[in-house]
Design a protein around this motif. Structure first.
Motif, short mmCIF file in Angstrom:
data_model
loop_
_atom_site.label_atom_id
_atom_site.label_comp_id
_atom_site.label_asym_id
_atom_site.label_seq_id
_atom_site.Cartn_x
_atom_site.Cartn_y
_atom_site.Cartn_z
N GLN A 43 0.84 -1.26 0.09
CA GLN A 43 0.01 0.04 -0.06
C GLN A 43 0.84 1.20 0.15
OE1 GLN A 43 -2.72 -0.36 3.31
NE2 GLN A 43 -3.63 -2.28 2.27
N ILE A 102 1.14 4.18 -2.90
CA ILE A 102 0.87 5.73 -2.55
C ILE A 102 2.20 6.44 -2.80
CG2 ILE A 102 0.76 7.27 -0.62
CD1 ILE A 102 -1.09 5.02 0.83
N GLN A 138 -0.22 10.67 -6.64
CA GLN A 138 -1.84 10.57 -6.57
C GLN A 138 -2.39 10.02 -7.49
OE1 GLN A 138 -3.59 14.48 -5.87
NE2 GLN A 138 -5.65 13.51 -5.39
N TRP A 158 -2.05 6.45 -7.77
CA TRP A 158 -2.88 5.88 -6.45
C TRP A 158 -4.64 5.80 -6.89
CZ3 TRP A 158 -6.51 9.11 -3.95
CH2 TRP A 158 -7.08 8.69 -2.76
#
Length: 193
Positions: free
Chosen positions: A77, A81, A85, A88
């Motif tokens: 995760q 990230i 952005q 993601w």
């Protein structure tokens, strides 16, 4: 949240080496207010929520040839990230969109046994960079946890998927849910359901 993404993406502009990015992030965070360091952790945790799903876990497992344990998914995760952005959001919209990510495409065609440590889709240390900066800024350990508690912010330390589980060992399910990843990372040893 917008500042969080700009700050994180700025670190990638400075260097692509994960350890040097962490040093850059920790140094810069240690130079802002304690409140902003806490904000970074809160935003990082918030960015995890939309990608903490069985759907994305299954996609990560497909990429890692069935080696994506709970810990591996937890470290996956922050890696996602860390790509910024745009990526993601793209993956949060559809886990099969991981097939578009250049770092994932670079892994295709090779067994995880052939990946260098730097190739693995994980970045566990990003989860601790705010703690490192907070400890440095205050000269004591554990202050970030107290500051998060004071804000009523709940920390969690393991995946807590928000969607329904699915059989990520089923070739039929994989091909239905993740057709592009299934082509990039074929898993012939799995049972067909």
């Amino acid at each position: 949240m917008a500042e969080f993404w700009r700050f994180l993406e700025r670190s990638a502009e400075e260097t692509t080496d994960p350890a040097r990015r962490l040093d850059w992030l920790a140094y810069r965070l240690s130079r802002v207010s304690l409140e902003h360091i806490v904000d970074f952790q809160v935003h990082l945790n918030a960015a995890r929520r939309p990608i903490d799903t069985y759907a994305i876990w299954g996609a990560a497992d497909q990429i890692m040839d069935g080696l994506c344990s709970g810990d591996a998914f937890w470290y996956f995760q922050p890696w996602l990230i860390g790509h910024g952005q745009r990526w993601w959001h793209h993956v949060a919209q559809n886990p099969d969109n991981l097939a578009d990510l250049p770092a994932v495409r670079a892994l295709a065609g090779r067994s995880p046994r052939e990946w260098a440590d730097a190739d693995w889709p994980h970045w566990e240390d990003l989860a601790y960079v705010a703690r490192r900066a907070y400890d440095y800024s205050t000269g004591r350990e554990g202050g970030l946890d107290e500051a998060l508690d004071a804000r009523g912010h709940r920390m969690y330390f393991d995946p807590e998927p928000t969607d329904q589980p699915w059989d990520s060992d089923s070739l039929a399910e994989i091909e239905r849910r993740l057709p592009r990843l299934a082509r990039l990372f074929p898993r012939h040893h799995r049972r067909i359901v």
